[in-house]
Scaffold this motif. Structure first.
Motif, PDB file in Angstrom:
ATOM      1  N   GLU A  66       4.674 -13.331  -4.249  1.00 22.86           N
ATOM      2  CA  GLU A  66       3.656 -12.304  -4.355  1.00 22.86           C
ATOM      3  C   GLU A  66       4.277 -11.024  -4.880  1.00 22.86           C
ATOM      4  O   GLU A  66       5.491 -10.857  -4.866  1.00 22.86           O
ATOM      5  CB  GLU A  66       2.975 -12.057  -3.009  1.00 22.86           C
ATOM      6  N   VAL A  67       3.403 -10.153  -5.342  1.00 21.06           N
ATOM      7  CA  VAL A  67       3.814  -8.844  -5.818  1.00 21.06           C
ATOM      8  C   VAL A  67       3.195  -7.822  -4.881  1.00 21.06           C
ATOM      9  O   VAL A  67       2.016  -7.927  -4.544  1.00 21.06           O
ATOM     10  CB  VAL A  67       3.315  -8.599  -7.256  1.00 21.06           C
ATOM     11  N   MET A  68       3.977  -6.856  -4.448  1.00 25.08           N
ATOM     12  CA  MET A  68       3.459  -5.786  -3.605  1.00 25.08           C
ATOM     13  C   MET A  68       3.694  -4.467  -4.329  1.00 25.08           C
ATOM     14  O   MET A  68       4.781  -4.217  -4.838  1.00 25.08           O
ATOM     15  CB  MET A  68       4.165  -5.754  -2.253  1.00 25.08           C
ATOM     16  N   ALA A  69       2.647  -3.644  -4.389  1.00 24.67           N
ATOM     17  CA  ALA A  69       2.755  -2.339  -5.027  1.00 24.67           C
ATOM     18  C   ALA A  69       2.230  -1.274  -4.073  1.00 24.67           C
ATOM     19  O   ALA A  69       1.252  -1.498  -3.363  1.00 24.67           O
ATOM     20  CB  ALA A  69       1.970  -2.318  -6.328  1.00 24.67           C
ATOM     21  N   ILE A  70       2.878  -0.120  -4.064  1.00 33.93           N
ATOM     22  CA  ILE A  70       2.502   0.983  -3.178  1.00 33.93           C
ATOM     23  C   ILE A  70       2.244   2.224  -4.028  1.00 33.93           C
ATOM     24  O   ILE A  70       3.024   2.554  -4.915  1.00 33.93           O
ATOM     25  CB  ILE A  70       3.635   1.288  -2.173  1.00 33.93           C
ATOM     26  N   ASP A  71       1.129   2.897  -3.724  1.00 27.71           N
ATOM     27  CA  ASP A  71       0.829   4.164  -4.395  1.00 27.71           C
ATOM     28  C   ASP A  71      -0.146   4.948  -3.532  1.00 27.71           C
ATOM     29  O   ASP A  71      -0.568   4.471  -2.478  1.00 27.71           O
ATOM     30  CB  ASP A  71       0.258   3.929  -5.798  1.00 27.71           C
ATOM     31  N   ARG A  72      -0.558   6.111  -3.997  1.00 27.92           N
ATOM     32  CA  ARG A  72      -1.456   6.965  -3.215  1.00 27.92           C
ATOM     33  C   ARG A  72      -2.919   6.594  -3.364  1.00 27.92           C
ATOM     34  O   ARG A  72      -3.736   6.976  -2.544  1.00 27.92           O
ATOM     35  CB  ARG A  72      -1.251   8.423  -3.599  1.00 27.92           C
ATOM     36  N   THR A  73      -3.289   5.835  -4.413  1.00 27.59           N
ATOM     37  CA  THR A  73      -4.671   5.393  -4.589  1.00 27.59           C
ATOM     38  C   THR A  73      -4.681   3.889  -4.826  1.00 27.59           C
ATOM     39  O   THR A  73      -3.691   3.320  -5.283  1.00 27.59           O
ATOM     40  CB  THR A  73      -5.351   6.090  -5.787  1.00 27.59           C
ATOM     41  N   PHE A  74      -5.827   3.266  -4.546  1.00 28.67           N
ATOM     42  CA  PHE A  74      -5.955   1.831  -4.775  1.00 28.67           C
ATOM     43  C   PHE A  74      -5.765   1.506  -6.248  1.00 28.67           C
ATOM     44  O   PHE A  74      -5.074   0.560  -6.602  1.00 28.67           O
ATOM     45  CB  PHE A  74      -7.325   1.327  -4.298  1.00 28.67           C
ATOM     46  N   GLU A  75      -6.401   2.298  -7.110  1.00 32.43           N
ATOM     47  CA  GLU A  75      -6.338   2.036  -8.539  1.00 32.43           C
ATOM     48  C   GLU A  75      -4.902   2.050  -9.054  1.00 32.43           C
ATOM     49  O   GLU A  75      -4.509   1.183  -9.832  1.00 32.43           O
ATOM     50  CB  GLU A  75      -7.185   3.053  -9.313  1.00 32.43           C
ATOM     51  N   ALA A  76      -4.134   3.036  -8.632  1.00 27.48           N
ATOM     52  CA  ALA A  76      -2.749   3.141  -9.086  1.00 27.48           C
ATOM     53  C   ALA A  76      -1.895   1.990  -8.546  1.00 27.48           C
ATOM     54  O   ALA A  76      -1.083   1.410  -9.279  1.00 27.48           O
ATOM     55  CB  ALA A  76      -2.164   4.484  -8.670  1.00 27.48           C
TER      56      ALA A  76
END
Length: 136
Positions: free
Chosen positions: A55-65
């Motif tokens: 799986e790929v996990m991404a973290i940011d301040r908004t869902f879209e980003a």
């Protein structure tokens, strides 16, 4: 030892205590990595059987980003995130999109949205034929 969280200073800020809830909120998006590019003859229909190899996990301040980060990861980027697979010649007819539960559905939904198909139409199409996709 022996101190409560409200008695320990935050090492990062130096002003708040360790029990203080951080002001920085973040969103995490996880997308499975299906190996159908390596196993072309595999059954793409998704169900209760485990088919993801990672799986790929991404973290940011908004869902879209965070979502954009996840779908542009090299292991996922095999599809064009703007209009779907390049070989797709899909128009505005919702019936031509591969919306069955496979590894392609996410990209089919994005392609349909970018081509102006209403979210409600996509939803209705998936719900109307959902029973035929279930494999027991």
């Amino acid at each position: 030892m022996g101190k409560r969280l409200d008695e320990i200073p935050n090492a990062v800020t130096g002003k708040t205590m360790a029990a203080f809830e951080p002001a920085l909120d973040y969103i995490v998006v996880k997308i499975p990595r299906w190996p159908f590019d390596k196993f072309a003859s595999g059954d793409r229909l998704l169900g209760t059987q485990m088919k993801a190899t990672g799986e790929v996990m991404a973290i940011d301040r908004t869902f879209e980003a965070a979502f954009q980060k996840a779908v542009t990861f090299p292991g996922i980027r095999q599809k064009d995130t703007s209009l779907g697979r390049r070989k797709w010649t899909l128009g505005t007819d919702i019936n031509t999109y591969p919306l069955e539960p496979t590894d392609l559905r996410l990209w089919a939904v994005m392609a349909a949205l970018r081509r102006g198909i209403a979210p409600q139409a996509i939803h209705d199409k998936q719900i109307s034929t959902c029973g035929s996709w279930i494999k027991w």
